[in-house]
Design a protein around this motif. Structure first.
Motif, PDB file in Angstrom:
ATOM      1  N   GLU A 247       5.015   9.805   2.347  1.00 37.73           N
ATOM      2  CA  GLU A 247       4.141   8.638   2.259  1.00 37.73           C
ATOM      3  C   GLU A 247       4.567   7.526   3.214  1.00 37.73           C
ATOM      4  O   GLU A 247       3.774   6.638   3.520  1.00 37.73           O
TER       5      GLU A 247
ATOM      6  N   GLU B  14       4.236   5.775  -5.533  1.00 39.36           N
ATOM      7  CA  GLU B  14       4.241   5.884  -6.995  1.00 39.36           C
ATOM      8  C   GLU B  14       3.250   6.938  -7.470  1.00 39.36           C
ATOM      9  O   GLU B  14       3.560   7.752  -8.349  1.00 39.36           O
ATOM     10  N   ARG B  15       2.050   6.936  -6.884  1.00 36.97           N
ATOM     11  CA  ARG B  15       1.041   7.930  -7.279  1.00 36.97           C
ATOM     12  C   ARG B  15       1.475   9.336  -6.891  1.00 36.97           C
ATOM     13  O   ARG B  15       1.286  10.291  -7.655  1.00 36.97           O
ATOM     14  N   SER B  16       2.036   9.483  -5.707  1.00 35.30           N
ATOM     15  CA  SER B  16       2.394  10.804  -5.203  1.00 35.30           C
ATOM     16  C   SER B  16       3.583  11.399  -5.950  1.00 35.30           C
ATOM     17  O   SER B  16       3.589  12.587  -6.279  1.00 35.30           O
TER      18      SER B  16
ATOM     19  N   GLU C  35      -0.899   2.321   9.179  1.00 37.50           N
ATOM     20  CA  GLU C  35       0.116   1.440   8.608  1.00 37.50           C
ATOM     21  C   GLU C  35       1.308   1.296   9.548  1.00 37.50           C
ATOM     22  O   GLU C  35       1.856   0.201   9.709  1.00 37.50           O
TER      23      GLU C  35
ATOM     24  N   GLU D 185      -4.156   7.404   7.715  1.00 37.92           N
ATOM     25  CA  GLU D 185      -3.833   6.219   6.921  1.00 37.92           C
ATOM     26  C   GLU D 185      -2.412   5.736   7.190  1.00 37.92           C
ATOM     27  O   GLU D 185      -2.184   4.544   7.450  1.00 37.92           O
ATOM     28  N   THR D 186      -1.452   6.659   7.143  1.00 35.64           N
ATOM     29  CA  THR D 186      -0.061   6.250   7.344  1.00 35.64           C
ATOM     30  C   THR D 186       0.221   5.905   8.807  1.00 35.64           C
ATOM     31  O   THR D 186       1.085   5.079   9.094  1.00 35.64           O
TER      32      THR D 186
ATOM     33  N   ALA E 110       2.551   1.713  -3.480  1.00 40.81           N
ATOM     34  CA  ALA E 110       1.589   2.184  -4.483  1.00 40.81           C
ATOM     35  C   ALA E 110       1.293   3.664  -4.289  1.00 40.81           C
ATOM     36  O   ALA E 110       1.181   4.425  -5.261  1.00 40.81           O
ATOM     37  N   ARG E 111       1.189   4.080  -3.034  1.00 45.30           N
ATOM     38  CA  ARG E 111       0.918   5.490  -2.746  1.00 45.30           C
ATOM     39  C   ARG E 111       2.119   6.359  -3.121  1.00 45.30           C
ATOM     40  O   ARG E 111       1.953   7.477  -3.624  1.00 45.30           O
TER      41      ARG E 111
ATOM     42  N   ALA F  64       0.832  -1.208   0.000  1.00 48.40           N
ATOM     43  CA  ALA F  64       0.000   0.000   0.000  1.00 48.40           C
ATOM     44  C   ALA F  64       0.864   1.255   0.000  1.00 48.40           C
ATOM     45  O   ALA F  64       0.576   2.229  -0.714  1.00 48.40           O
ATOM     46  N   THR F  65       1.935   1.235   0.792  1.00 49.15           N
ATOM     47  CA  THR F  65       2.826   2.394   0.851  1.00 49.15           C
ATOM     48  C   THR F  65       3.518   2.616  -0.488  1.00 49.15           C
ATOM     49  O   THR F  65       3.599   3.749  -0.984  1.00 49.15           O
TER      50      THR F  65
ATOM     51  N   ARG G 232       8.231  13.696  -1.427  1.00 50.88           N
ATOM     52  CA  ARG G 232       6.971  12.962  -1.581  1.00 50.88           C
ATOM     53  C   ARG G 232       7.102  11.545  -1.033  1.00 50.88           C
ATOM     54  O   ARG G 232       6.208  11.045  -0.349  1.00 50.88           O
TER      55      ARG G 232
END
Length: 206
Positions: A91, A73-75, A102, A98-99, A70-71, A67-68, A87
């Protein structure tokens, strides 16, 4: 016609239930019966997706890193250099609900990873991936004139160690905040900016 629920989707729902229980109760107080109830299944139905609690814990640990990543990569997107590095750090650090969740799962399961080779491997692979990304962004920052001629590997290790520590303090220290976490990362990156030879100056961050 009713939609067929994907097997992987149901596994993720069970992992989500495990996250909530681990965050609220801890690993030892999380059992299969409560997991089934939290996920909305019967105890026996869980066996269609996981062989037992240990496999659920392994999958829960792995999903933290998936999940981290993927986030990240998007950010990061098309950014490079220091903007991309900042960035990535944001994340990983427990700055949001959310973080922070995690981080609670990761910190809870790190002790188990000490004696579980699979979980230890998952942890090592994730940290190696993020560290390699940091090294690349630092090299880009140096090439773009954002930082001086620093040891990118050393700075990446410093950032990685700091972020792991911030996950622990984010979970355990009530005084930890997004502002204090950002300040620590800025302190490290300011050191990289200060490493310029005489007459050379940094570019403005994008």
């Amino acid at each position: 016609m009713p939609r067929l629920v994907d097997h992987a989707e149901r596994r993720l729902a069970i992992i989500g239930a495990a996250w909530r229980l681990i965050a609220a109760r801890g690993i030892d107080s999380t059992n299969m019966r409560d997991l089934a109830r939290e996920a909305g299944y019967t105890n026996g139905a869980l066996s269609h997706y996981f062989s037992g609690k240990n496999e659920i814990l392994r999958a829960s640990f792995e999903h933290v890193f998936d999940a981290t990543s993927a986030r990240i990569e998007r950010s990061v997107g098309a950014r490079r250099g220091l903007p991309a590095l900042r960035r990535l750090c944001r994340e990983v650090m427990p700055e949001t609900e959310e973080t922070l969740l995690e981080a609670r799962i990761a910190v809870s399961l790190w002790q188990r990873a000490l004696n579980d080779p699979y979980m230890a491997s998952v942890n090592a692979q994730a940290l190696d991936t993020w560290r390699a990304q940091m090294v690349e962004y630092l090299r880009q920052a140096r090439d773009d004139g954002e930082i001086g001629d620093v040891d990118e590997v050393l700075y990446a290790n410093l950032l990685m160690t700091t972020m792991v520590g911030l996950q622990v303090t984010g979970v355990l220290d009530p005084q930890s905040s997004a502002a204090s976490q950002e300040a620590m990362i800025n302190l490290i990156l300011d050191g990289a900016k200060a490493a310029f030879p005489p007459g050379r100056h940094t570019k403005v961050n994008r």
